[in-house]
Scaffold this motif. Sequence first.
Motif: not given
Length: 141
Positions: A13-28, A58-68
């Motif tokens: 769930l954290q991975f999915v949250e980070a993945y989706l937020l990375l998409g929104i952040a990239r759009g911003c 856990d948050i740091k790891r989710a962001i790193e994994r999703s960003a890649h």
Amino acid sequence: MTNRVRPSIIELLQFVEAYLLLGIARGCVVFLPFRHVALLLGREGEEVSSYRGAMREDIKRAIERSAHRTPWRSNCLAQSLTATWMMRRRGHHVTTYLGVRRDESGAIIAHSWTIAGQAFMTGKRGYELYTVTKMFSTHTK
């Protein structure tokens, strides 16, 4: 034969949250003027010097994994926005720093990194090469 540990439902769930937020952040980052993106990072000029609570590895790891794994470019600013949003949602405060440096040809290169207390959430690699130009905090007085 590899002995891989299956991620927990929380990690997924954290991975999915980070993945989706990375998409929104990239759009911003791509579509909004920086002054609007800056508002999303928190209050300018303030720094959170202490951090209460367990470090959110856990948050740091989710962001790193999703960003890649994103098909778009999840650059440092998108990762900083994502860390800010995920930590804020959980009631934690972070400080995001924006910095610049010049490369060998003299071109300006920008970088952002986000810290919770003294622990890096994003952007640790090479941050010391940059001169801080702005800082933003989610901490409110």
